[in-house]
Design a protein around this motif. Structure first.
Motif, PDB file in Angstrom:
ATOM      1  N   TYR A 214       0.923  -1.249  -0.012  1.00 52.49           N
ATOM      2  CA  TYR A 214       0.202  -0.077  -0.097  1.00 52.49           C
ATOM      3  C   TYR A 214       0.971   1.192  -0.071  1.00 52.49           C
ATOM      4  O   TYR A 214       1.637   1.417   0.699  1.00 52.49           O
ATOM      5  CB  TYR A 214      -0.981  -0.076   1.330  1.00 52.49           C
ATOM      6  CG  TYR A 214      -1.991  -0.990   1.198  1.00 52.49           C
ATOM      7  CD1 TYR A 214      -3.173  -0.778   0.885  1.00 52.49           C
ATOM      8  CD2 TYR A 214      -1.729  -2.210   1.626  1.00 52.49           C
ATOM      9  CE1 TYR A 214      -4.274  -1.686   0.729  1.00 52.49           C
ATOM     10  CE2 TYR A 214      -2.904  -3.332   1.724  1.00 52.49           C
ATOM     11  CZ  TYR A 214      -4.100  -2.879   1.132  1.00 52.49           C
ATOM     12  OH  TYR A 214      -5.105  -4.030   1.241  1.00 52.49           O
ATOM     13  N   ALA A 256      -2.003  -1.581  -3.814  1.00 53.30           N
ATOM     14  CA  ALA A 256      -2.848  -0.552  -3.936  1.00 53.30           C
ATOM     15  C   ALA A 256      -2.121   0.987  -3.619  1.00 53.30           C
ATOM     16  O   ALA A 256      -1.400   1.002  -2.867  1.00 53.30           O
ATOM     17  CB  ALA A 256      -4.059  -0.570  -2.782  1.00 53.30           C
ATOM     18  N   VAL A 268      -7.658   5.809  -5.947  1.00 55.41           N
ATOM     19  CA  VAL A 268      -7.206   4.516  -5.652  1.00 55.41           C
ATOM     20  C   VAL A 268      -6.901   3.751  -6.844  1.00 55.41           C
ATOM     21  O   VAL A 268      -7.869   3.715  -7.693  1.00 55.41           O
ATOM     22  CB  VAL A 268      -8.168   4.049  -4.699  1.00 55.41           C
ATOM     23  CG1 VAL A 268      -7.365   2.650  -4.261  1.00 55.41           C
ATOM     24  CG2 VAL A 268      -8.271   4.664  -3.605  1.00 55.41           C
ATOM     25  N   VAL A 270      -5.381  -0.225  -8.229  1.00 55.72           N
ATOM     26  CA  VAL A 270      -5.074  -1.280  -7.621  1.00 55.72           C
ATOM     27  C   VAL A 270      -4.482  -2.061  -8.998  1.00 55.72           C
ATOM     28  O   VAL A 270      -5.402  -2.193  -9.872  1.00 55.72           O
ATOM     29  CB  VAL A 270      -6.244  -2.002  -6.985  1.00 55.72           C
ATOM     30  CG1 VAL A 270      -5.768  -3.428  -6.512  1.00 55.72           C
ATOM     31  CG2 VAL A 270      -6.768  -1.200  -5.796  1.00 55.72           C
ATOM     32  N   TYR A 310      -7.832  -0.887   7.728  1.00 54.84           N
ATOM     33  CA  TYR A 310      -7.206  -1.845   7.051  1.00 54.84           C
ATOM     34  C   TYR A 310      -7.125  -3.096   8.216  1.00 54.84           C
ATOM     35  O   TYR A 310      -7.269  -4.452   8.052  1.00 54.84           O
ATOM     36  CB  TYR A 310      -5.776  -1.826   6.741  1.00 54.84           C
ATOM     37  CG  TYR A 310      -5.063  -3.022   6.116  1.00 54.84           C
ATOM     38  CD1 TYR A 310      -5.460  -3.689   4.955  1.00 54.84           C
ATOM     39  CD2 TYR A 310      -4.227  -3.401   6.696  1.00 54.84           C
ATOM     40  CE1 TYR A 310      -4.855  -4.718   4.529  1.00 54.84           C
ATOM     41  CE2 TYR A 310      -3.531  -4.739   6.614  1.00 54.84           C
ATOM     42  CZ  TYR A 310      -3.739  -5.192   5.435  1.00 54.84           C
ATOM     43  OH  TYR A 310      -2.922  -6.467   4.936  1.00 54.84           O
ATOM     44  N   GLU A 315     -13.109  -3.402   3.816  1.00 58.47           N
ATOM     45  CA  GLU A 315     -12.729  -3.399   2.499  1.00 58.47           C
ATOM     46  C   GLU A 315     -12.335  -2.072   2.052  1.00 58.47           C
ATOM     47  O   GLU A 315     -12.252  -0.879   2.859  1.00 58.47           O
ATOM     48  CB  GLU A 315     -14.041  -3.592   1.510  1.00 58.47           C
ATOM     49  CG  GLU A 315     -15.312  -2.532   1.888  1.00 58.47           C
ATOM     50  CD  GLU A 315     -16.517  -2.987   1.019  1.00 58.47           C
ATOM     51  OE1 GLU A 315     -16.264  -3.724  -0.177  1.00 58.47           O
ATOM     52  OE2 GLU A 315     -17.514  -2.777   1.282  1.00 58.47           O
ATOM     53  N   LEU A 316     -11.874  -1.826   0.853  1.00 53.57           N
ATOM     54  CA  LEU A 316     -10.800  -0.670   0.574  1.00 53.57           C
ATOM     55  C   LEU A 316     -11.641   0.514   0.546  1.00 53.57           C
ATOM     56  O   LEU A 316     -11.271   1.520   1.179  1.00 53.57           O
ATOM     57  CB  LEU A 316     -10.234  -1.034  -0.916  1.00 53.57           C
ATOM     58  CG  LEU A 316      -9.445  -0.092  -1.362  1.00 53.57           C
ATOM     59  CD1 LEU A 316      -8.196   0.055  -0.319  1.00 53.57           C
ATOM     60  CD2 LEU A 316      -8.693  -0.344  -2.750  1.00 53.57           C
ATOM     61  N   LYS A 317     -12.697   0.546  -0.008  1.00 57.04           N
ATOM     62  CA  LYS A 317     -13.490   1.591  -0.103  1.00 57.04           C
ATOM     63  C   LYS A 317     -13.961   2.277   1.335  1.00 57.04           C
ATOM     64  O   LYS A 317     -13.836   3.561   1.657  1.00 57.04           O
ATOM     65  CB  LYS A 317     -14.744   1.635  -1.014  1.00 57.04           C
ATOM     66  CG  LYS A 317     -15.847   0.764  -0.198  1.00 57.04           C
ATOM     67  CD  LYS A 317     -16.928   0.710  -1.451  1.00 57.04           C
ATOM     68  CE  LYS A 317     -18.142  -0.223  -0.623  1.00 57.04           C
ATOM     69  NZ  LYS A 317     -19.427  -0.179  -1.805  1.00 57.04           N
ATOM     70  N   CYS A 319     -11.957   1.533   3.950  1.00 57.48           N
ATOM     71  CA  CYS A 319     -10.438   2.039   4.627  1.00 57.48           C
ATOM     72  C   CYS A 319     -10.518   3.891   4.094  1.00 57.48           C
ATOM     73  O   CYS A 319     -10.008   4.620   4.924  1.00 57.48           O
ATOM     74  CB  CYS A 319      -9.325   1.263   4.208  1.00 57.48           C
ATOM     75  SG  CYS A 319      -9.368  -0.309   4.662  1.00 57.48           S
TER      76      CYS A 319
END
Length: 348
Positions: A214, A256, A268, A270, A310, A315-317, A319
């Protein structure tokens, strides 16, 4: 992943005491500073700290980018989830940092330098901008031997966060964490921290990027990276996608890349080497200008909230949303700090 409060997150960088005062364009010009920038202090800057104290009603606030981020992550997590490593002097400024971290529930494992004083950062606030000028002092004396002496903390953690400022201090320590992450399928975070890091410490950044799962930065840092690598673009999505798809040591995880842009959407990307990166944009939640107290540490708070999410296995969104939430809380406080009583995250 779900944090259980056993120091799963280890953060490494430069502990500093912020000397923060309100200034004007005249003060910036006197010391050759820019309104929204971060630099390392040189000889001509050394009078700034005393001037802030004597003429600008400066406040002493626990600082250091990754130390702010570590406190932010701990703010979101169960007790004893985060440990922070860096180097300080044997002085009252170090005690100020220790007190602030203890109050935040952040455990520290400092190296204490026998000769240098605790590092300090002069922060000149002009409106909603901040100019940071850092005299590293003891922070510049961190040694990898200290990390090796405390390697059980490294083994205990499953996630490492290294602030980019540390790449000016002890690259071997950053790489030791990076290599451990790749070897044992743990997670390695790297922050770009300031435009001068990818600009003047390009090789050090490039050493760490293959290990980075990340990467967090803002738009000026991303553009500084692009310029240093002759990308011939200032387009943030293009830069983010490029970074996401650079070669990676641990191919089990995609990389990411998270680029904040102030009040503009967070970008973002990935991706993995040889693949087209997936791009997302997340609007920033608006806040009334009258509620903004101090933007110093907003990026650090974003990283702290993101890390908190995290470590909770979100999930990423989510975070990203947690990062924006904590940054929004932080800018309503004085300096890089968070409100108490502690507030709980609620999805926007």
């Amino acid at each position: 992943m779900s944090s259980t409060g056993k120091f799963e997150l280890l953060c490494l960088e430069n502990p500093l005491l912020d000397i923060q005062g309100t200034g004007d364009e005249k003060l910036l010009q006197k010391y050759g500073l820019k309104p929204n920038d971060a630099i390392l202090a040189e000889k001509q800057h050394m009078d700034l700290y005393q001037e802030l104290m004597e003429k600008h009603d400066a406040k002493l606030i626990a600082g250091g980018a990754a130390q702010n981020t570590a406190r932010g992550a701990q703010y979101c997590l169960p007790p004893d989830s985060v440990i922070y490593i860096g180097c300080v002097g044997k002085d009252e400024h170090a005690k100020t940092l220790e007190k602030a971290n203890k109050e935040a529930g952040l455990k520290t494992c400092y190296r204490y330098d026998e000769e240098q004083p605790t590092g300090r950062c002069g922060v000149v606030i002009t409106g909603h901008n901040r100019s940071m000028c850092t005299d590293l002092a003891a922070a510049n004396c961190y040694k990898i031997e200290h990390l090796k002496e405390n390697w059980e903390l490294v083994e205990q953690a499953n996630t490492y966060f290294v602030g980019g400022y540390h790449l000016t201090v002890c690259v071997p320590a950053a790489l030791a964490l990076a290599e451990e992450a790749a070897k044992k399928n743990k997670t390695f975070f790297l922050s770009l921290s300031a435009p001068f890091i990818p600009q003047f410490f390009k090789d050090q950044v490039d050493q760490c990027l293959p290990y980075t799962d990340y990467l967090i930065g803002n738009e000026t840092e991303a553009r500084a990276y692009a310029a240093a690598h002759d990308m011939n673009t200032e387009d943030i999505p293009t830069i983010a996608k490029h970074l996401a798809c650079l070669p990676k040591k641990n191919a089990k995880k995609p990389r990411a890349v998270i680029i904040t842009q102030g009040t503009d959407p967070t970008v973002v990307a990935v991706g993995a080497e040889g693949e087209e990166a997936q791009l997302s944009k997340y609007p920033v939640h608006s806040i009334e200008q009258s509620k903004i107290n101090d933007t110093n540490g907003a990026g650090d708070a974003f990283a702290g909230g993101f890390l908190g999410g995290y470590m909770q296995g979100r999930e990423l969104k989510t975070c990203v949303d947690m990062g924006q939430w904590l940054a929004q809380l932080s800018i309503q406080e004085l300096g890089p700090s968070y409100p108490y009583p502690k507030q709980n995250y609620k999805a926007s």
